[in-house]
Design a protein around this motif. Structure first.
Motif, PDB file in Angstrom:
ATOM      1  N   GLN A 294      -7.298 -25.528  27.440  1.00 30.82           N
ATOM      2  CA  GLN A 294      -8.602 -25.733  26.840  1.00 30.82           C
ATOM      3  C   GLN A 294      -8.540 -25.607  25.322  1.00 30.82           C
ATOM      4  O   GLN A 294      -9.217 -26.347  24.599  1.00 30.82           O
ATOM      5  N   TYR A 295      -7.718 -24.709  24.824  1.00 28.66           N
ATOM      6  CA  TYR A 295      -7.525 -24.562  23.379  1.00 28.66           C
ATOM      7  C   TYR A 295      -7.091 -25.896  22.779  1.00 28.66           C
ATOM      8  O   TYR A 295      -7.629 -26.343  21.753  1.00 28.66           O
ATOM      9  N   PHE A 296      -6.103 -26.535  23.428  1.00 31.41           N
ATOM     10  CA  PHE A 296      -5.598 -27.815  22.915  1.00 31.41           C
ATOM     11  C   PHE A 296      -6.658 -28.911  23.031  1.00 31.41           C
ATOM     12  O   PHE A 296      -6.813 -29.736  22.120  1.00 31.41           O
ATOM     13  N   ARG A 297      -7.393 -28.928  24.155  1.00 31.83           N
ATOM     14  CA  ARG A 297      -8.433 -29.943  24.339  1.00 31.83           C
ATOM     15  C   ARG A 297      -9.512 -29.827  23.272  1.00 31.83           C
ATOM     16  O   ARG A 297      -9.968 -30.830  22.710  1.00 31.83           O
ATOM     17  N   ALA A 298      -9.940 -28.594  23.003  1.00 34.48           N
ATOM     18  CA  ALA A 298     -11.035 -28.377  22.060  1.00 34.48           C
ATOM     19  C   ALA A 298     -10.656 -28.775  20.635  1.00 34.48           C
ATOM     20  O   ALA A 298     -11.537 -29.048  19.809  1.00 34.48           O
ATOM     21  N   SER A 299      -9.360 -28.825  20.346  1.00 38.43           N
ATOM     22  CA  SER A 299      -8.907 -29.149  18.995  1.00 38.43           C
ATOM     23  C   SER A 299      -8.871 -30.646  18.712  1.00 38.43           C
ATOM     24  O   SER A 299      -8.699 -31.054  17.560  1.00 38.43           O
ATOM     25  N   LYS A 300      -9.021 -31.474  19.737  1.00 40.94           N
ATOM     26  CA  LYS A 300      -8.888 -32.918  19.558  1.00 40.94           C
ATOM     27  C   LYS A 300     -10.223 -33.548  19.177  1.00 40.94           C
ATOM     28  O   LYS A 300     -10.804 -34.354  19.907  1.00 40.94           O
ATOM     29  N   VAL A 301     -10.735 -33.141  18.037  1.00 41.57           N
ATOM     30  CA  VAL A 301     -12.007 -33.658  17.518  1.00 41.57           C
ATOM     31  C   VAL A 301     -11.805 -34.067  16.065  1.00 41.57           C
ATOM     32  O   VAL A 301     -10.820 -33.684  15.419  1.00 41.57           O
ATOM     33  N   ASP A 310      -0.521 -31.452  23.186  1.00 47.07           N
ATOM     34  CA  ASP A 310      -0.994 -32.119  24.398  1.00 47.07           C
ATOM     35  C   ASP A 310      -1.507 -31.084  25.392  1.00 47.07           C
ATOM     36  O   ASP A 310      -0.756 -30.196  25.805  1.00 47.07           O
ATOM     37  N   PRO A 311      -2.778 -31.170  25.812  1.00 52.33           N
ATOM     38  CA  PRO A 311      -3.280 -30.216  26.800  1.00 52.33           C
ATOM     39  C   PRO A 311      -2.441 -30.162  28.072  1.00 52.33           C
ATOM     40  O   PRO A 311      -2.293 -29.099  28.673  1.00 52.33           O
ATOM     41  N   GLU A 312      -1.896 -31.297  28.467  1.00 53.13           N
ATOM     42  CA  GLU A 312      -1.094 -31.319  29.694  1.00 53.13           C
ATOM     43  C   GLU A 312       0.255 -30.634  29.515  1.00 53.13           C
ATOM     44  O   GLU A 312       0.964 -30.383  30.492  1.00 53.13           O
ATOM     45  N   ASP A 313       0.622 -30.325  28.271  1.00 50.54           N
ATOM     46  CA  ASP A 313       1.858 -29.599  28.001  1.00 50.54           C
ATOM     47  C   ASP A 313       1.636 -28.092  28.077  1.00 50.54           C
ATOM     48  O   ASP A 313       2.598 -27.314  28.050  1.00 50.54           O
ATOM     49  N   GLY A 314       0.381 -27.666  28.163  1.00 51.93           N
ATOM     50  CA  GLY A 314       0.055 -26.243  28.218  1.00 51.93           C
ATOM     51  C   GLY A 314       0.022 -25.743  29.649  1.00 51.93           C
ATOM     52  O   GLY A 314       0.238 -26.509  30.594  1.00 51.93           O
ATOM     53  N   PRO A 315      -0.285 -24.461  29.802  1.00 47.96           N
ATOM     54  CA  PRO A 315      -0.526 -23.483  28.735  1.00 47.96           C
ATOM     55  C   PRO A 315       0.773 -22.965  28.118  1.00 47.96           C
ATOM     56  O   PRO A 315       1.836 -23.043  28.722  1.00 47.96           O
ATOM     57  N   HIS A 316       0.643 -22.438  26.899  1.00 50.66           N
ATOM     58  CA  HIS A 316       1.763 -21.827  26.186  1.00 50.66           C
ATOM     59  C   HIS A 316       1.530 -20.329  26.051  1.00 50.66           C
ATOM     60  O   HIS A 316       0.417 -19.831  26.265  1.00 50.66           O
ATOM     61  N   ILE A 317       2.585 -19.636  25.647  1.00 50.09           N
ATOM     62  CA  ILE A 317       2.461 -18.288  25.098  1.00 50.09           C
ATOM     63  C   ILE A 317       3.204 -18.294  23.771  1.00 50.09           C
ATOM     64  O   ILE A 317       4.374 -18.673  23.713  1.00 50.09           O
ATOM     65  N   TRP A 318       2.507 -17.927  22.703  1.00 47.26           N
ATOM     66  CA  TRP A 318       3.102 -17.861  21.366  1.00 47.26           C
ATOM     67  C   TRP A 318       3.317 -16.399  21.012  1.00 47.26           C
ATOM     68  O   TRP A 318       2.399 -15.577  21.086  1.00 47.26           O
ATOM     69  N   TYR A 319       4.528 -16.067  20.595  1.00 48.78           N
ATOM     70  CA  TYR A 319       4.930 -14.679  20.372  1.00 48.78           C
ATOM     71  C   TYR A 319       5.072 -14.424  18.871  1.00 48.78           C
ATOM     72  O   TYR A 319       5.991 -14.938  18.231  1.00 48.78           O
ATOM     73  N   GLU A 320       4.168 -13.634  18.334  1.00 45.62           N
ATOM     74  CA  GLU A 320       4.316 -13.177  16.960  1.00 45.62           C
ATOM     75  C   GLU A 320       5.118 -11.887  16.976  1.00 45.62           C
ATOM     76  O   GLU A 320       4.716 -10.904  17.608  1.00 45.62           O
ATOM     77  N   MET A 321       6.268 -11.890  16.310  1.00 42.49           N
ATOM     78  CA  MET A 321       7.066 -10.682  16.145  1.00 42.49           C
ATOM     79  C   MET A 321       6.900 -10.219  14.707  1.00 42.49           C
ATOM     80  O   MET A 321       7.125 -11.004  13.773  1.00 42.49           O
ATOM     81  N   SER A 322       6.507  -8.979  14.503  1.00 40.21           N
ATOM     82  CA  SER A 322       6.289  -8.492  13.144  1.00 40.21           C
ATOM     83  C   SER A 322       6.936  -7.129  12.958  1.00 40.21           C
ATOM     84  O   SER A 322       7.060  -6.342  13.906  1.00 40.21           O
ATOM     85  N   VAL A 323       7.361  -6.879  11.733  1.00 43.73           N
ATOM     86  CA  VAL A 323       7.933  -5.580  11.367  1.00 43.73           C
ATOM     87  C   VAL A 323       7.308  -5.136  10.051  1.00 43.73           C
ATOM     88  O   VAL A 323       7.374  -5.856   9.047  1.00 43.73           O
ATOM     89  N   LEU A 324       6.698  -3.954  10.068  1.00 44.94           N
ATOM     90  CA  LEU A 324       6.231  -3.287   8.856  1.00 44.94           C
ATOM     91  C   LEU A 324       7.288  -2.285   8.429  1.00 44.94           C
ATOM     92  O   LEU A 324       7.816  -1.536   9.267  1.00 44.94           O
ATOM     93  N   TYR A 325       7.604  -2.245   7.134  1.00 43.27           N
ATOM     94  CA  TYR A 325       8.614  -1.313   6.634  1.00 43.27           C
ATOM     95  C   TYR A 325       8.307  -1.023   5.167  1.00 43.27           C
ATOM     96  O   TYR A 325       7.372  -1.601   4.593  1.00 43.27           O
TER      97      TYR A 325
END
Length: 409
Positions: A294-301, A310-325
């Protein structure tokens, strides 16, 4: 963007600050909001307080605006309305010739408008966004902590996987942003949390049931009805406590696959002590964001965007890896850690026959990651043509070298 020089100029350039571009003005019918690039999202939400309106903007008030939008921009509202950049009516900016132009989806600068919806900072200096407002007089949002046990970990991973498959499809008003953190500030071990969101007044949406008791028991919980203004202000003290720390991001993408989720989680937290234990102070966080069809579908405007997911390529999981130092000399350890996680994950996923999408979210990517290589090849060619059309001498590529440049893709 926490990458050295990503928002900088080189030694031959002239630094232009947009901090004074603070305009905020509703259109006469309140359907759009004119937003200057010197604002942060907290300024926008505060301006809209008591209007019953909101914007498809950043999840945290401290986040800036122009880079967020030109990288796409993930919002709490995105599962209903798409990218933040999908919710722009016009963009005004200065192109390399010095001309001030306003680009819309259907005027003479529609190609520039399209490029600015995710193509990065190769095209113009933004002086104003006209953003489409949405009705949101009340939202339900907060952070829930679940503790550190092994059972918590497994149920937290299950909840991410199930929300990726079903949650964003069943409830377009719902969003969850899970995070797991460890480091010198976490003496009891890895701590599992989630930012939960509902567009409206509802603390008991069925789509969020896996994130509540009895499946996941909270050790603390601030999930409650509020406004985006109050939410954006509530986190300021937390950000003050880490102000001045160095930060690095790195991003990975997978399809919604429970095995992939486990591999990335386990690899990340296995490699933390191997690479980061010598640091005096650090916080390492893994944020697996479930992204629905649905995220991908809603963006096609409004003419679409350069990512063209492509909505049919979903769903995805996007992994943000962060390090504070804390100190610059720790940079080599952080870099080695993030590179080791990336390489080990890709090796293990390949060994399991688990394919990955090529797309990498620009706003969470690390220096050197192949962001534009994950866009459709035809769209990258189009971005290069648009860049050449509006900046043939590559002013914004060479004089403003930070970030991801389409010329280098």
């Amino acid at each position: 963007m926490p990458i050295g020089d990503s928002n900088n100029i080189n030694s031959t350039g002239v630094l232009l600050s947009s901090s004074g571009f603070k305009r905020l003005a509703l259109s006469p019918d309140s359907s759009t909001l004119h937003v200057g690039p010197g604002n942060h999202w907290g300024d926008v939400y505060n301006f809209l307080n008591n209007t019953g309106k909101s914007i498809v903007g950043g999840r945290l008030g401290v986040v800036g605006i122009p880079g967020f939008i030109t990288g796409g921009g993930i919002s709490f509202f995105s599962w209903k309305y798409g990218w933040s950049s999908a919710n722009i009516a016009s963009v005004t900016g200065v192109i390399a010739s010095g001309e001030v132009v306003t680009a819309t989806p259907d005027n003479d600068f529609s190609d520039l408008f399209w490029a600015l919806r995710g193509g990065g900072n190769s095209f113009a200096l933004i002086t104003e966004f006209e953003m489409i407002t949405i009705p949101a007089p009340v939202v339900t949002v907060g952070t829930t902590s679940y503790g550190t046990t092994n059972l918590t970990k497994e149920r937290w991973l299950d909840a991410i996987y199930n929300f990726a498959l079903y949650g964003g499809e069943d409830c377009h008003e719902c969003t969850v942003t899970p995070s797991a953190s460890t480091g010198t500030q976490y003496p009891n071990g890895t701590t599992y949390t989630a930012m939960k969101f509902f567009d409206g007044n509802d603390t008991a949406s069925p789509a969020l049931s896996n994130w509540t008791s009895p499946y996941l028991n909270a050790t603390s919980d601030t999930f409650a009805a509020t406004t985006m203004t109050e939410w954006s202000q509530s986190g300021l003290a937390q950000f003050d406590s880490i102000h001045g720390l160095r930060n690095r991001f790195h991003v990975l993408s997978t399809y919604a696959d429970r095995r992939a989720l486990q591999i990335i989680h386990d690899t990340f937290f296995t490699l933390v002590p191997i690479h980061l234990s010598s640091l005096k102070t650090y916080i390492a966080t893994l944020t697996p964001m479930p992204i629905s069809k649905q995220y991908f579908r809603a963006s096609k405007v409004r003419g679409g965007d350069p990512m063209d997911l492509d909505p049919e390529d979903g769903p995805h999981i996007w992994y943000e890896m962060s390090v504070l130092y804390t100190v610059e000399r720790d940079e080599e350890y952080v870099s080695a850690f993030l590179q080791a996680v990336d390489e080990e994950v890709k090796k293990m996923l390949a060994a399991e026959g688990i394919k990955q999408p090529k797309y990498l979210y620009l706003n969470d990517a690390d220096k050197g990651q192949p962001v534009f290589e994950g866009y459709p090849a035809e769209n990258v060619r189009k971005l290069k043509q648009i860049r050449h059309k509006y900046d043939p001498e590559m002013v914004f590529t060479n004089q403003m070298p930070g970030g991801w440049k389409v010329a280098h893709a």
